[in-house]
Design a protein around this motif. Structure first.
Motif, PDB file in Angstrom:
ATOM      1  N   LYS A  25      36.773  43.730  39.134  1.00  0.00           N
ATOM      2  CA  LYS A  25      36.811  44.971  38.324  1.00  0.00           C
ATOM      3  C   LYS A  25      37.248  44.522  36.906  1.00  0.00           C
ATOM      4  N   LEU A  26      35.962  43.754  36.232  1.00  0.00           N
ATOM      5  CA  LEU A  26      36.438  43.095  34.923  1.00  0.00           C
ATOM      6  C   LEU A  26      35.487  44.102  33.946  1.00  0.00           C
ATOM      7  N   GLY A  27      34.989  45.194  34.353  1.00  0.00           N
ATOM      8  CA  GLY A  27      34.192  46.089  33.335  1.00  0.00           C
ATOM      9  C   GLY A  27      35.134  46.268  32.299  1.00  0.00           C
ATOM     10  N   GLY A  28      34.367  46.532  31.165  1.00  0.00           N
ATOM     11  CA  GLY A  28      35.240  46.770  29.989  1.00  0.00           C
ATOM     12  C   GLY A  28      35.770  45.604  29.344  1.00  0.00           C
ATOM     13  N   SER A  29      35.741  44.384  29.935  1.00  0.00           N
ATOM     14  CA  SER A  29      36.614  43.290  29.418  1.00  0.00           C
ATOM     15  C   SER A  29      35.160  42.285  29.103  1.00  0.00           C
ATOM     16  N   PRO A  30      35.458  41.449  28.308  1.00  0.00           N
ATOM     17  CA  PRO A  30      34.252  40.452  28.139  1.00  0.00           C
ATOM     18  C   PRO A  30      33.962  39.245  29.449  1.00  0.00           C
ATOM     19  N   TYR A  31      34.688  39.500  30.403  1.00  0.00           N
ATOM     20  CA  TYR A  31      34.597  38.384  31.496  1.00  0.00           C
ATOM     21  C   TYR A  31      33.562  39.026  32.371  1.00  0.00           C
ATOM     22  N   ARG A  32      33.242  37.838  33.227  1.00  0.00           N
ATOM     23  CA  ARG A  32      32.396  38.168  34.549  1.00  0.00           C
ATOM     24  C   ARG A  32      33.157  36.971  35.475  1.00  0.00           C
ATOM     25  N   LEU A  33      33.569  37.826  36.548  1.00  0.00           N
ATOM     26  CA  LEU A  33      34.149  36.753  37.731  1.00  0.00           C
ATOM     27  C   LEU A  33      32.922  35.886  38.291  1.00  0.00           C
ATOM     28  N   GLU A  34      33.399  34.540  38.157  1.00  0.00           N
ATOM     29  CA  GLU A  34      32.367  33.580  38.810  1.00  0.00           C
ATOM     30  C   GLU A  34      32.761  33.186  40.132  1.00  0.00           C
ATOM     31  N   ASN A  35      33.896  32.941  40.057  1.00  0.00           N
ATOM     32  CA  ASN A  35      34.581  32.423  41.457  1.00  0.00           C
ATOM     33  C   ASN A  35      35.844  33.027  41.635  1.00  0.00           C
TER      34      ASN A  35
END
Length: 800
Positions: A462-472
């Motif tokens: 749940k990284l919404g609102g941050s500039p990150y996307r979970l890749e692994n």
């Protein structure tokens, strides 16, 4: 940054900064509340600067802060504190104009990058070479430079080249425009330009006393907006690294739209609908030009019909109901409720917001192209008139959506260990930075439902609102354990905060005790002021020699040889000093130096940084347009062995008094027409629909007349470049004794188009004024001259 280019976006507010970053800018330029050349943008408080840097650095975007105004002596203590603040909070570079500021930063903060502002008037490769020798990392090229100039600079220099690729253009060379300053006291060099270039003017033939109406419009000094979207790859291939978008005074939607368009154009392996992007960009435009960069000139460069946003073609008026104040339009493009429309006429522009939109008698929110609709319109209009859209409500909403939230996706990996009998440990990595959270949470045995891999993954993802996307994600989880989901969420939040912090802190910098500011406390001394003279042609030179002048500057280098020969025939024993015009090309600098050697001349008056190296071996004098307004800049030139320095005409008497100047090394322009604009553009040929080298300016004299009926001379210079001269002549005759007592040693009389008789009168008055040998009649003559259009310029008022 591994790319061979950078998209550099303007940020006049925090919202504009977000618009730039979220739409793909690699870097932004912005200003604090002081020392920035866009004083009327919102700009950033100190706390906002901290937040801006943090926001950008987390997202791999660089931040350049403008410190690109001229700085007066009394402001330097505040400036030094400000630079130290910028250094500590981690700006990636500062953008400067003032040579004194540049020299101070270079000596005090060796690891802080310096970018030379467009206000430094860079016009040649020699300019770039000289600035590079001072240790700057980047030079912003003047908007007059071409693709060929960039190619040459890329081959001959190593410094990064920053090039304007989109947005508003100045018609004058940046840093050389004094028009706003001289007319109304608002200095462009101090960030307060009132944009006199966007006003109406009339071309006037002063010889024939004829006014010329322009069929193209009366905004004779107003350029179109620069647009290079379809040529942007050519600009990069030529050697431009930083692609600069103008617009710190523009709204965030403009920033978002332009950055997005250029980002899409530069993304590889992606088909781009260029006409669609251009239509989006046209909602903000004065008409588009490829500028001097791609060699567009004349009417292709200028927006003479209107200085305002032109939008794009919407359709035509079918009829107008004056009683109901309704215009019926045939649409060539979609029209929305709350859009703004405009009709342009020769002498006026009318327009308004679409507050009520109707189709076949029904109120609607939108009418597609091809339909006929009715709109409220308070201005009477006529069937057949063209209508333009200058604001698109729907497009603005879509644009705001691109930066209303977080659209960036920086890939990250998470590892978490949840083992029986041990504390939970988690880590987060972006591939370059890693952070760890060692908790004091020990998992319990599950009483009902054990936590699963999916539970953990879902919470950490749940990284919404941050500039990150979970890749692994890697989860080392023992079965049968219980962990509250809120604890997993807390671990995720802590990891993000730690990674944000690590990414935001790019530099480990501490305050540097400012070194001595370079000012030298000299004993004020005065010596008898000496008159120098500037001649524009051979006949003026001959008259000055006849009058016994000993130091004569000479403007027209194409007739220099004839001038020198004429002087020799008259037995002239003084000094002829060629004036090297600021727009002189690299090739002609070489040619002129060869000519000077041939003529055995040993001194030059220079107007540009590149002239310093180009005329190495000769004695050099700094002209007033090098914008010296403080001791640091003044001392820079003295330390570099300049024979003397001409002070900026924007200084007032108290500011000159506050400077530690040496009479033998200090000159001031004391009489004559002052160039207030320097242009690589001909107003005459463009207005009269002629072509370059039309020669009209050689046949007659011309000026432009403003709405106050003030007349500004147009003077042809090098290669059809022009100077616009102030409407009033500068005359500091009555300040001679005061200037002498303040340490000014040389006082220049600048002759442009004066007749021999006028020259003799002016020279005689100045020579007699000093020993007080003026007769009562001559005092009356001075009073009479003052009433004919003389000014003391800034000497009694200065710039704020």
């Amino acid at each position: 940054m591994n790319k061979n280019y950078e998209i550099l976006a303007p940020a006049g507010s925090f919202e504009a900064l977000q618009a730039a970053v979220q739409n793909g800018a690699d870097a932004v330029y912005l200003s604090g509340k002081d020392f920035g050349a866009r004083k009327f943008a919102n700009n950033f408080t100190d706390e906002e600067l901290r937040e801006a840097i943090k926001y950008c650095h987390i997202r791999d975007v660089e931040v350049y802060v403008t410190v690109n105004t001229l700085v007066l002596n009394h402001e330097f203590e505040r400036l030094r504190r400000y630079i130290d603040f910028l250094y500590i909070i981690g700006v990636d570079a500062v953008i400067v104009q003032d040579m004194g500021v540049l020299d101070y930063i270079r000596k005090t903060y060796s690891d802080l990058e310096i970018h030379c502002s467009t206000q430094m008037s860079v016009q040649t490769v020699e300019d770039i070479k000289y600035l590079e020798s001072l240790g700057v990392s980047r030079v912003v090229l003047g908007r007059e430079m071409t693709i060929e100039d960039i190619r040459r600079a890329q081959k001959e220099t190593s410094v990064q080249l920053e090039v304007f690729v989109h947005g508003a253009l100045c018609i004058s060379v940046s840093g050389q425009c004094l028009m706003s300053s001289m007319i109304g006291g608002r200095s462009g060099n101090r960030g307060s330009c009132a944009q006199p270039c966007r006003q109406k003017y009339t071309l006037y033939n002063t010889a024939k006393k004829e006014k010329y109406e322009s069929v193209k419009g009366n905004y004779l000094l107003s350029p179109k907006d620069l647009y290079t979207l379809d040529e942007i790859k050519t600009v990069i291939e030529a050697g431009a690294f930083s692609l600069k978008i103008e617009g710190r005074m523009k709204r965030p939607e403009y920033v978002a739209t332009v950055v997005r368009a250029y980002r899409l154009m530069l993304e590889e392996n992606k088909a781009v609908d260029v006409p669609a992007l251009e239509k989006e960009l046209k909602i903000f435009n004065r008409g588009f030009t490829k500028g001097h960069l791609l060699k567009e000139s004349g009417s292709k460069l200028m927006s003479m019909f209107t200085p305002a946003n032109q939008g794009y073609y919407l359709g035509k008026v079918v009829k107008y109901d004056q009683k109901r104040r309704k215009a019926t339009l045939s649409l060539a493009a979609d029209l929305n409720h709350n859009d703004e429309i405009q009709i342009r006429r020769k002498d006026e522009t009318i327009g308004g917001r679409v507050e009520k939109l109707e189709h076949k008698g029904k109120v609607v929110k939108k009418c597609p192209k091809g339909q006929v609709c009715e709109v409220n319109f308070k201005h009477v209009c006529n069937a057949g008139e063209e209508v333009y859209k200058t604001y698109d409500e729907e497009f603005m909403k879509l644009s705001r959506q691109t930066f209303g939230g977080e659209t960036l996706e920086i890939p990250v990996s998470i590892e978490i260990t949840i083992k029986r009998g041990t504390n939970i440990v988690a880590s987060l990595s972006d591939g370059k930075n890693s952070v760890t959270e060692e908790t004091d949470i020990i998992p319990q045995e599950a009483m009902k439902r054990a936590i699963t891999f999916e539970d953990v993954k879902n919470q950490l993802a749940k990284l919404g609102g941050s500039p990150y996307r979970l890749e692994n994600i890697e989860v080392d989880l023992d079965e049968g354990l219980s962990v509250p989901l809120k604890e997993i969420n807390a671990i995720r939040r802590s990891l993000i905060e730690k990674l944000d912090f690590k990414r935001s802190v790019k530099y480990s910098r501490k305050s540097k005790q400012p070194k001595a500011d370079g000012r030298i406390n000299r004993q004020k001394e005065a010596r008898k002021i000496e008159l120098t003279y500037s001649a524009g042609n051979v006949s003026q030179l001959a008259k000055l020699i006849e009058l016994g002048a000993t130091i004569i500057y000479y403007k027209d280098l194409e007739t220099l040889e004839a001038a020198v020969q004429s002087a020799k025939k008259r037995g002239f024993k003084g000094k002829i000093i060629p004036e090297i015009f600021r727009l002189t090309s690299d090739d002609d600098l070489i040619r002129y130096k060869s000519l000077l050697r041939k003529l055995e001349l040993d001194t030059v008056l220079i107007q540009s940084y590149g002239h310093i190296n180009a005329f190495a071996g000769l004695e050099v004098i700094a002209d007033y347009n090098l914008n010296v307004v403080n001791d640091l800049a003044y001392n820079f030139y003295l330390h570099n062995n300049f024979a003397r320095v001409s002070l900026s005409p924007e200084l007032n008497l108290s500011q000159i008094s506050a400077m530690n100047i040496v009479p033998d090394k200090t000159e001031i322009l004391g009489y004559g027409y002052l160039p207030v604009m320097v242009m690589k553009h001909c107003v005459i040929s463009t207005t009269l629909n002629k072509h370059k080298n039309c020669g009209l300016c050689l046949q007659d004299s011309y000026s432009i007349i403003d709405k106050m009926n003030e007349s500004f001379k147009i003077i042809r210079r090098y290669q059809c470049g022009t100077e616009i001269h102030n409407s009033k002549k500068l005359m500091l005759l009555e300040y001679l004794r005061t200037l002498e007592s303040e340490g000014v040693g040389y006082f220049r009389l600048n002759f442009v188009d004066e007749t021999p008789d006028e020259i003799e009168l002016v020279v005689d008055l100045h020579r007699k004024y000093f020993p007080s040998k003026l007769t009562p009649q001559e005092h009356k003559l001075i009073d009479k001259l003052k009433k004919t259009g003389m000014t003391s310029g800034h000497l009694s008022r200065g710039i704020s």
